[in-house]
Design an enzyme around this catalytic site. Structure first.
Site, PDB file in Angstrom:
ATOM      1  NE  ARG A 133      -3.790  -2.003   2.638  1.00 26.09           N
ATOM      2  CZ  ARG A 133      -3.327  -3.353   3.492  1.00 26.09           C
ATOM      3  NH1 ARG A 133      -2.048  -3.490   4.130  1.00 26.09           N
ATOM      4  NH2 ARG A 133      -4.292  -4.259   3.485  1.00 26.09           N
ATOM      5  NE  ARG A 225      -2.918  -3.981  -1.058  1.00 26.92           N
ATOM      6  CZ  ARG A 225      -2.390  -4.713   0.082  1.00 26.92           C
ATOM      7  NH1 ARG A 225      -1.052  -4.773  -0.057  1.00 26.92           N
ATOM      8  NH2 ARG A 225      -3.258  -5.316   0.959  1.00 26.92           N
ATOM      9  CG  HIS A 248      -6.531  -9.168   1.677  1.00 30.77           C
ATOM     10  ND1 HIS A 248      -6.591  -9.342   0.169  1.00 30.77           N
ATOM     11  CD2 HIS A 248      -6.272  -7.697   1.577  1.00 30.77           C
ATOM     12  CE1 HIS A 248      -6.666  -8.415  -0.607  1.00 30.77           C
ATOM     13  NE2 HIS A 248      -6.232  -7.386   0.155  1.00 30.77           N
TER      14      HIS A 248
END
Length: 275
Positions: A133, A225, A248
């Site tokens: 990120r 990403r 995640h």
């Protein structure tokens, strides 16, 4: 209790809940906007006032995710600070199901090549090669690079979670050189005051490189990403491992890339078979 005291109580509550500084800032801003628009004492704000504010945001054509963040901020404040329960009657905004935009491998090569500045070249390469990120990229410190294991330690990322991701071998040389010039706690990418760069700076660098590379898609840091995850999936990497690399919490978040990845390149359009 004054509005200032109510704001401070809200901030203190979020800090005790270990919310990130970014989340605290965003939630507080939405609360302040709501108070300004309704021009009503917070203790007298009701369901109609909240609906009016959310409708105001909707009319500004904000994304569903933005609308739901504002909703969450207000629900937290009125539910936990003022102990009001009227939010149970207000539905959340339904998020549209969209698949992520990704670059082809050829476009990634062009994008990286368009960054003539070595620093910019490394930024773009890391965003794609490690699936970072943009907020994680700007906060990378030299101590986060494990050159023995070819891993990058991502410290307290989104959701206050740590994880490891890949350290591309093609970047080892330039990163090891930086490692000899900097101290362990130094940021990899810094401004003239030796503080980390802003995410806006990175976004501008990506936009400029995409224009130079003549890429027609809308390219932003998160596109890289998305491309990282999609290309790993296309190369046969297990989706559970991709989930870990991306950080995640839910596998469903990672599974969105199954709708983008091209798993069988031998499949052709029926039009090609008949013409």
């Amino acid at each position: 209790m004054s509005n200032y005291d109510l704001f401070e109580k809200f901030r203190q509550y979020m800090k005790l809940r270990n919310f990130s500084d970014h989340t605290i800032e965003i939630y507080t801003r939405y609360l302040s906007d709501c108070f300004s628009l309704t021009n009503t004492d917070p203790t007298h704000i009701d369901e109609d006032h909240i609906k009016k504010y959310l409708s105001h945001l909707q009319q500004k054509h904000v994304a569903s995710s933005t609308l739901n963040t504002a909703y969450s901020a207000l629900k937290l404040y009125f539910g936990q600070i003022l102990r009001r329960k009227f939010f149970i009657h207000i539905p959340r905004s339904k998020r549209p199901k969209q698949i992520p935009s990704v670059l082809s491998k050829q476009e990634v090569i062009r994008l990286i090549a368009a960054a003539n500045n070595p620093k910019h070249h490394t930024m773009i390469s890391l965003l794609y090669g490690a699936g970072l990120r943009v907020s994680e990229l700007v906060r990378l410190k030299m101590k986060h690079f494990d050159f023995d294991r070819n891993r990058i330690f991502i410290e307290q990322a989104k959701g206050k979670k740590d994880r490891y991701t890949l350290l591309p071998t093609t970047l080892r040389k330039i990163l090891q050189k930086q490692n000899t010039l900097k101290k362990p706690n130094d940021y990899l990418f810094t401004n003239p005051t030796d503080y980390h760069l802003t995410t806006t700076t990175i976004q501008k660098i990506i936009k400029s490189a995409a224009e130079k590379a003549d890429i027609k898609k809308h390219v932003h840091p998160h596109t890289l990403r998305h491309s990282f995850a999609t290309h790993l999936l296309e190369n046969g990497t297990d989706i559970r491992y991709i989930q870990e690399l991306l950080g995640h919490t839910k596998i469903e978040t990672t599974q969105i890339y199954t709708h983008v990845a091209i798993r069988d390149t031998s499949i052709e359009s029926p039009l090609d078979a008949v013409l």
